[in-house]
Enzyme design. Structure first.
Site, mmCIF file in Angstrom:
data_model
loop_
_atom_site.group_PDB
_atom_site.id
_atom_site.type_symbol
_atom_site.label_atom_id
_atom_site.label_comp_id
_atom_site.label_asym_id
_atom_site.label_seq_id
_atom_site.Cartn_x
_atom_site.Cartn_y
_atom_site.Cartn_z
ATOM 1 N N HIS A 1 0.838 -1.200 0.000
ATOM 2 C CA HIS A 1 0.000 0.000 0.000
ATOM 3 C C HIS A 1 0.875 1.253 0.000
ATOM 4 O O HIS A 1 0.613 2.209 -0.738
ATOM 5 C CB HIS A 1 -0.920 0.011 1.225
ATOM 6 C CG HIS A 1 -2.129 -0.863 1.104
ATOM 7 N ND1 HIS A 1 -2.062 -2.242 1.127
ATOM 8 C CD2 HIS A 1 -3.444 -0.555 0.957
ATOM 9 C CE1 HIS A 1 -3.286 -2.742 1.007
ATOM 10 N NE2 HIS A 1 -4.140 -1.733 0.898
ATOM 11 N N ARG A 2 1.901 1.253 0.825
ATOM 12 C CA ARG A 2 2.767 2.426 0.933
ATOM 13 C C ARG A 2 3.528 2.669 -0.369
ATOM 14 O O ARG A 2 3.667 3.811 -0.808
ATOM 15 C CB ARG A 2 3.743 2.237 2.094
ATOM 16 C CG ARG A 2 4.524 3.494 2.449
ATOM 17 C CD ARG A 2 5.313 3.329 3.729
ATOM 18 N NE ARG A 2 4.413 3.203 4.874
ATOM 19 C CZ ARG A 2 4.309 2.110 5.621
ATOM 20 N NH1 ARG A 2 5.043 1.038 5.359
ATOM 21 N NH2 ARG A 2 3.468 2.080 6.631
#
Length: 202
Positions: free
Chosen positions: A35-36
């Protein structure tokens, strides 16, 4: 009810919070770092999950044959979805993912993303990591292995993966938030009755 990837928006419009569904097709594990990388660092995911499914999980995988990229799933328990909350609305927008599976509830960002772009968040019941592994027919991909086993994007072909309890539907309804309201109402009623019985205690 069974959803099969690829999942269209119309496939999920009538599914409500509290419904129990199963998944056939493909699901990719996708946790914090993935996600990051997508949201904060602008990196493309190496897996196309448009109209697909992701699983907030760090599975235990046994390498069967490293050269042939053959793997066996030992355990695949979901991880806490709320850790991905700050990314999830934008993640849904950027990837077109339709089904998000994890542990526990998620918040207003995910609610908004599910409603705007047409997605569901579901809970896989806790304590069933080994059962979940038996529902994986094959590991078809392993991307970003540099992140280590838990954060690798593992793509599974699954059959009747579940049961998955819908916690946020495509209209933004959130069963965890609804139940908090009910819980607080019942708590106040219970405390009032209890206080009446123990009011004499100083």
């Amino acid at each position: 009810m069974t959803l099969t990837t690829p999942i269209k928006r119309e496939d999920i419009e009538d599914i409500k919070v509290g419904d129990v569904i199963f998944l056939d097709g493909h699901i990719t594990t996708c946790r914090d770092v993935a996600h990051r990388r997508l949201i904060e660092y602008g990196r493309e995911l190496p897996v196309d999950i448009n109209e697909g499914a992701i699983l907030h999980a760090g599975p235990i995988i046994r390498v069967v044959d490293e050269e042939k990229d053959e793997f066996e799933v030992v355990s695949v328990g979901p991880t806490t979805s709320m850790r991905m909350e700050k990314f999830e609305e934008e993640f849904i927008e950027k990837t077109g993912v339709r089904l998000i599976v994890g542990k526990g509830g998620m918040g207003p960002g995910t609610e908004a993303g599910c409603e705007k772009y047409g997605a569901l968040h579901c809970v896989f019941p806790a304590g069933n990591a080994v059962i979940a592994a038996t529902e994986v027919e094959e590991v078809e991909g392993a991307e970003w292995r540099d992140l280590g086993m838990p954060e690798t994007l593992w793509t599974f072909r699954v059959k009747q993966f579940g049961p998955l309890i819908v916690s946020i539907d495509a209209h933004g309804n959130n069963i965890f938030e609804q139940q908090k309201v009910t819980y607080n109402q019942r708590k106040e009623e219970a405390l009032a009755k209890l206080n009446e019985k123990v009011r004499y205690i100083k």
